[in-house]
Design an enzyme around this catalytic site. Sequence first.
Site, short mmCIF file in Angstrom:
data_model
loop_
_atom_site.label_atom_id
_atom_site.label_comp_id
_atom_site.label_asym_id
_atom_site.label_seq_id
_atom_site.Cartn_x
_atom_site.Cartn_y
_atom_site.Cartn_z
N ASP A 344 0.72 -0.86 0.25
CA ASP A 344 -0.19 -0.22 -0.56
C ASP A 344 0.97 0.98 0.40
OD1 ASP A 344 -2.48 0.61 -0.48
OD2 ASP A 344 -3.42 1.14 1.44
N ASP A 422 -8.88 -2.23 2.46
CA ASP A 422 -9.03 -1.42 3.91
C ASP A 422 -10.05 -2.29 4.51
OD1 ASP A 422 -6.93 0.56 2.79
OD2 ASP A 422 -8.56 2.19 1.99
#
Length: 526
Positions: A344, A422
């Site tokens: 990420d 997420d």
Amino acid sequence: MEASRFLLWGLLVPLVSAQEAVLHAVNIDDTQLTRDYCISYNKNWTSLPSTLTNLTYTRLEILTPILLCSQSDVTHDIRHKAVVVMRGNCTFLEKAEIAQILGAEMLLIASDTGLPIPSGNKTNNLTIPIALIRNKDIIDLKTALGKNIIVALYSPPIPSFDPSMVIIFTIAVLCVTLGGYWSGMAELEKLKAVSGSGSTDSSSSEENVTLTPVTVVIFVAMCCVMLVLMYFFYKWLVYFIIAVFCIASSMSLYSCLSALVKKIPYGRCRFPCCNNFLEVRLFFLAAFCAAFAIVWVVFRNENSWAWILQDILGIAFCVHFIKTVKIPNFKSCVIFLVLLLVYDVFFVFITPFFTKSGESIMVEVAAGPFESSEKNDGNLVEGSAERSAPHEKLPVAMKVPRMEFSAMTLCFSPFSLLGFGDIVVPGLLIAYCHRFDVHTSSPSVYFFSCVIAYSVGMLITFVGLVLMKSAQPALLYLVPCTLITSTLVALYRKELKKFWNGNSYQVGNMAQFDLIISLDNLCNCY
């Protein structure tokens, strides 16, 4: 579950920069008829008001397709007007100087290839406002408002907090809580079945996917490859992802709803089908879930209401993913979450140094790739900010309409977004915590602690978005919060070795298992 893997990306919406603003257009004959359009401007050249109050309006003169690279391009009076000309053949400042000499009070440059921030060495003598606007918006403006138009420019402030964040937060916490709880209860049902049959076979009739350390590394590598492919082949692969999401989410919706329907003691009539008997209610439920996903596919670009369908499908997908994909021990959880955190951070913060547009690969894939930069007659024109597929977005995020108007709602996404990654990445750790609670007969202390840690991590993410005014990789905050909390709880309870090894431990005695059964009777869920 293979298809579902392509949907596990933590995608982030880019925050609008401080150099996007709004063109407010009004029809002179009917002042109730107005339109707002996104523009880009250089805040070092022009200072714009922040509200519509006491704006100075200027009569609009549309000169397109004139380029205005020479005074001879204009054959009639444009004094005291806001003029629109086409982009190309000369620089923005050269166009502005000619417009000011001819008496124009504002210059709007229509662009077919994006809205770069105007740049260059502006002289003090050049005083008129300069802004770029999409040519398609000029065409829409003429169609909607006619010829008698007055315009003004203003830059509404970006709200520090949007109420849509509360809804996004609620959805995220709800998904990880339901998914984690369901995973633990499924583990409890499996233990009951094993105990009742006296067999040591712990296999379940339901399909599950277990992520070992090796499969975790392979999984993250697949995510990296798929993200890069999406960056280069977005126009084609976006439709593949839409199809995968439609299939996976409809199946997930069926799985979630059927678990509830089976608890209802009515309507269990069956009919023969393929050497088996199917419940009529489950057949109609499957048809409903398929129709639900098809309706979303057909109307996915309807911004007014299609986001509700996408969120429902997304919630079902995330909850079912967390319940179905199992990580057997905390060691694998640490490897999985840390690798995806690095993934990420790399694709958000590092890749802007390698892309032509200067935007991260993660952000470009999330919102649709940017067009490439262009050159006209030796003059470098700023790289375009126009999306190459503006009407097709990846359905890998929860969407909630923004409730505060700003340039963001016109220039970029009118939605607050939170990527599925997420939710499901920390959610798999939360699910493991609940399964560990079940095996060790603890009062869900790991589960609730991890859910609270996830909630705190989400709040820190929102604070980071507000303070830094730039896209933030949510896993940067969620991963440390959940991993550190889980570790501290295991240390406090002196169970770190068991927690680390996971399924390698066994329930100590029948008294512990009897407590598990009693907990299930109290919960009576799934």
